[in-house]
Write an enzyme that holds these catalytic residues in place. Structure first.
Site, PDB file in Angstrom:
ATOM      1  N   CYS A   1     -26.080  19.376 -15.376  1.00 60.35           N
ATOM      2  CA  CYS A   1     -25.119  19.801 -16.398  1.00 60.35           C
ATOM      3  C   CYS A   1     -23.791  20.279 -15.833  1.00 60.35           C
ATOM      4  O   CYS A   1     -23.571  20.299 -14.628  1.00 60.35           O
ATOM      5  CB  CYS A   1     -25.783  20.809 -17.318  1.00 60.35           C
ATOM      6  SG  CYS A   1     -27.103  20.011 -18.295  1.00 60.35           S
ATOM      7  N   ASP A   2     -22.917  20.694 -16.768  1.00 66.01           N
ATOM      8  CA  ASP A   2     -21.481  20.747 -16.554  1.00 66.01           C
ATOM      9  C   ASP A   2     -21.015  21.448 -15.279  1.00 66.01           C
ATOM     10  O   ASP A   2     -20.203  20.921 -14.537  1.00 66.01           O
ATOM     11  CB  ASP A   2     -20.821  21.419 -17.750  1.00 66.01           C
ATOM     12  CG  ASP A   2     -21.057  20.651 -19.032  1.00 66.01           C
ATOM     13  OD1 ASP A   2     -20.087  20.484 -19.775  1.00 66.01           O
ATOM     14  OD2 ASP A   2     -22.191  20.240 -19.307  1.00 66.01           O
ATOM     15  N   LYS A   3     -21.476  22.665 -15.027  1.00 67.98           N
ATOM     16  CA  LYS A   3     -21.014  23.403 -13.855  1.00 67.98           C
ATOM     17  C   LYS A   3     -22.055  23.408 -12.750  1.00 67.98           C
ATOM     18  O   LYS A   3     -21.755  23.817 -11.623  1.00 67.98           O
ATOM     19  CB  LYS A   3     -20.678  24.857 -14.242  1.00 67.98           C
ATOM     20  CG  LYS A   3     -19.735  24.976 -15.426  1.00 67.98           C
ATOM     21  CD  LYS A   3     -18.453  24.199 -15.234  1.00 67.98           C
ATOM     22  CE  LYS A   3     -17.646  24.114 -16.525  1.00 67.98           C
ATOM     23  NZ  LYS A   3     -18.242  23.263 -17.546  1.00 67.98           N
TER      24      LYS A   3
ATOM     25  N   ASP B   1     -23.405  24.694 -21.173  1.00 67.57           N
ATOM     26  CA  ASP B   1     -22.115  24.922 -21.821  1.00 67.57           C
ATOM     27  C   ASP B   1     -22.260  24.971 -23.335  1.00 67.57           C
ATOM     28  O   ASP B   1     -21.606  25.776 -24.009  1.00 67.57           O
ATOM     29  CB  ASP B   1     -21.134  23.806 -21.454  1.00 67.57           C
ATOM     30  CG  ASP B   1     -20.536  23.984 -20.075  1.00 67.57           C
ATOM     31  OD1 ASP B   1     -21.297  24.262 -19.141  1.00 67.57           O
ATOM     32  OD2 ASP B   1     -19.303  23.843 -19.938  1.00 67.57           O
TER      33      ASP B   1
ATOM     34  N   CYS C   1     -26.343  15.698 -22.242  1.00 67.31           N
ATOM     35  CA  CYS C   1     -25.832  15.213 -23.524  1.00 67.31           C
ATOM     36  C   CYS C   1     -25.625  13.698 -23.498  1.00 67.31           C
ATOM     37  O   CYS C   1     -25.211  13.137 -22.479  1.00 67.31           O
ATOM     38  CB  CYS C   1     -24.524  15.906 -23.863  1.00 67.31           C
ATOM     39  SG  CYS C   1     -24.652  17.710 -23.878  1.00 67.31           S
TER      40      CYS C   1
ATOM     41  N   SER D   1     -14.235  20.391 -23.635  1.00 64.50           N
ATOM     42  CA  SER D   1     -15.484  19.696 -23.364  1.00 64.50           C
ATOM     43  C   SER D   1     -15.184  18.213 -23.193  1.00 64.50           C
ATOM     44  O   SER D   1     -14.251  17.682 -23.802  1.00 64.50           O
ATOM     45  CB  SER D   1     -16.451  19.892 -24.532  1.00 64.50           C
ATOM     46  OG  SER D   1     -17.512  18.980 -24.468  1.00 64.50           O
TER      47      SER D   1
ATOM     48  N   GLU E   1     -13.942  26.719 -22.947  1.00 61.41           N
ATOM     49  CA  GLU E   1     -13.704  25.417 -23.561  1.00 61.41           C
ATOM     50  C   GLU E   1     -13.290  25.585 -25.018  1.00 61.41           C
ATOM     51  O   GLU E   1     -13.873  26.386 -25.752  1.00 61.41           O
ATOM     52  CB  GLU E   1     -14.969  24.562 -23.523  1.00 61.41           C
ATOM     53  CG  GLU E   1     -15.330  24.061 -22.148  1.00 61.41           C
ATOM     54  CD  GLU E   1     -16.567  23.194 -22.162  1.00 61.41           C
ATOM     55  OE1 GLU E   1     -16.828  22.553 -21.137  1.00 61.41           O
ATOM     56  OE2 GLU E   1     -17.282  23.162 -23.185  1.00 61.41           O
TER      57      GLU E   1
END
Length: 564
Positions: A120-122, A79, A193, A473, A447
């Protein structure tokens, strides 16, 4: 019978055995259960950069426990790398591609089980969606979070510090030398992150769901513990095969509620709402996830806190006991301890037998009698601006902003808003409206990360608000409401707001309204015209036609094919 046995045994199935043997597999290998390892390793995502080493230890565990590992690649975009440009249009849609590709590989090869490697995010939500869809034994194994960087603005830095610093630089608050120094010091090593963004939120919720081994969601990326948990994951997947514990025996209405409560308790990313809706959809559950978020936000206390809600990082949370201690402190009063997990034991049994590696400092995790807040860190808002839903994260911003009324300043794209913020056009008392960034209109529900960081950097995070039909985010803080539905491209009220309109945000009342009378809104709606699609070819041209609303998890709605 194991799925793989149907085509790897018998005289007539020599073709398949010969194909495997062309890659060095032996007859003994092919007599064992075949376990797929979906590995999203790449050199473009720091959260996945260590997954080669992690995968090898998973392979060791599988082989040690009597299985045959077969590894394959899965795409996965960062992202952060996509933020602020055309790439962000692809980030949410590629969640569907991840789920589809894993489903495809599992069915093409008839794997007996899957270990899903992603951080990670997705990527984690896409993997959970695939697991729920396939309903075979599956374990999700993240790669772990990165360490924090040098101290900047009162906390250990990360890559988002660079964006905040750019806002500070534009406002003359720091020197160019101070700004440039972050480039080599904000991210000291690989991993997801270091703050509680969507990545670490979804890894944590995978553990709360029971789909990840205890501690395996947040053990640091570069730690020996990460590798030890990888080998244990390989061993455990074989136990799930033996005991026929499939994903839908773990992903249930009860475990989804546990994950929602965990999200509330830690003030996780607002993106968790749409991802849990999507996972429940793929598992064909009858739970109304959005309604559960709304109800449980009022009764679930916030007992964990980390950046962006405070200065402590995710690794600090892990050392305080992480998801396991948080769930232990929530107690049976708030969680269903009888839900099955990938350990082949219940959550309650996992908690009872868990051994904590570090002493409890109480800095990031509290008990029910001393919470950070008596309601959850994520809230669902509704009103004439969000008839279906708007999602906010009160656990990440000052309580003085829980009641905010201001003057609208409207932008029809993320880029226009960011340019205006950096140019000083956004002032105290403004409510920044960013629209036509929803699942369909974006497309891809981008985002508004940079916009929020620029507001913070320019000293406006406590005097302005931002609303959007896009997303945020998990690192964002300040007064924001995202996921507004109906979105602007569907004619939602957010499309009708004009500069100067008054907007009222009330977290305690769970309301979001534009203070314009119904007659005037109806007149504006009559004059409104839907914009042309932004993409007319390629993957996104299809996605924007099929994308469901944010209130429905932004999953692709195949019923829309009937109208094409």
């Amino acid at each position: 019978m194991e799925r793989s046995k149907k085509y790897l045994t018998g005289l007539g199935n020599q073709y398949y055995r010969a194909t495997y043997k062309s890659m060095g597999f032996t007859s003994d290998d092919l007599a064992r259960p075949v376990i797929g390892i979906a590995n999203s390793w790449s050199e473009s995502v720091p959260g996945h950069f260590n997954l080669r080493q992690v995968a090898q230890r998973v392979r060791d565990g599988i082989y040690r426990a009597g299985g045959t590992p077969v590894e394959f690649g899965v795409i996965g975009g960062c992202d952060g790398m996509a933020n602020g440009h055309v790439g962000m249009h692809y980030i949410l849609p590629h969640r569907e591609l991840i789920a589809n590709s894993i489903e495809s590989m599992a069915q093409i090869n008839q794997f007996d089980a899957l270990v899903l490697l992603g951080s990670c995010d997705k990527i984690v939500p896409g993997m959970l969606m695939a697991a729920a869809r396939l309903d075979i034994p599956c374990i999700v194994l993240p790669g772990g979070p990165m360490e924090g960087g040098k101290v900047f603005d009162g906390r250990e830095s990360d890559q988002t510090s660079s964006t905040e610093a750019y806002g500070m630089l534009s406002a003359g608050k720091i020197t160019e030398e101070e700004y440039v120094s972050l480039e080599d010091t904000a991210c000291p090593g690989c991993g997801s992150c270091s703050y509680l963004g969507t990545a670490n939120t979804m890894c944590s919720l995978s553990e709360a769901l029971g789909m990840t081994l205890p501690d395996a969601s947040l053990a640091p990326a570069t730690s020996a513990r990460r590798l030890a948990l990888a080998e244990e994951t390989g061993i455990r997947i074989m136990e799930l095969v033996e005991k026929e514990i499939t994903s839908r025996k773990i992903i249930t209405n009860g475990s989804i509620r546990n994950a929602i409560k965990a999200c509330m308790a830690m003030s996780g990313s607002t993106n968790a709402v749409m991802h849990l809706i999507a996972v429940a959809h793929e598992a064909e559950l009858d739970i109304d996830v959005l309604a559960e978020f709304d109800a449980l936000s009022r009764t679930t206390p916030q007992i964990a806190k980390m950046n962006p809600s405070c200065n402590y990082n995710v690794i600090d949370f892990f050392k305080d006991g992480g998801v396991m201690r948080m769930m232990q402190n929530l107690t049976r009063e708030h969680l269903d301890y009888d839900q099955m997990t990938v350990t082949a034991h219940t959550i309650g049994e996992n908690i009872a037998s868990h051994k904590y590696l570090y002493p409890d400092t109480g800095r990031t995790i509290r008990t029910l009698d001393n919470p950070f807040g008596f309601t959850g860190g994520v809230a669902v808002l509704r009103g004439n601006l969000a008839a279906n839903t708007g999602i906010t994260k009160p656990g990440a911003f000052d309580k003085s902003l829980h009641h905010f009324q201001g003057e609208a300043i409207c932008f029809d794209s993320e880029e226009d808003a960011e340019e205006a913020i950096l140019a000083g056009k956004v002032r105290d008392g403004h409510v920044v409206v960013i629209r036509y960034e929803g699942p369909k209109g974006g497309p891809g529900m981008r985002e508004m990360y940079k916009a929020m960081k620029y507001l913070y950097g320019r000293g406006l995070s406590k005097t302005t608000a931002l609303i959007t039909d896009g997303r945020f985010s998990g690192t964002n803080n300040g007064c924001f409401v995202g996921h507004i539905s109906p979105e602007a491209s569907e004619g939602g009220t957010i499309a009708l707001v004009r500069d100067g309109d008054r907007i009222a945000i009330d977290v305690e009342e769970r309301s979001l309204n534009v203070l314009v009378n119904d007659e005037e809104l109806a007149a504006r709606k009559a004059a409104w015209k839907a914009p042309a699609p932004k993409f007319t070819r390629g993957w996104l041209s299809l996605y924007c036609k099929l994308a469901g609303s944010g209130a429905e998890g932004a999953v692709m709605d195949m019923k829309k094919l009937e109208n094409l």
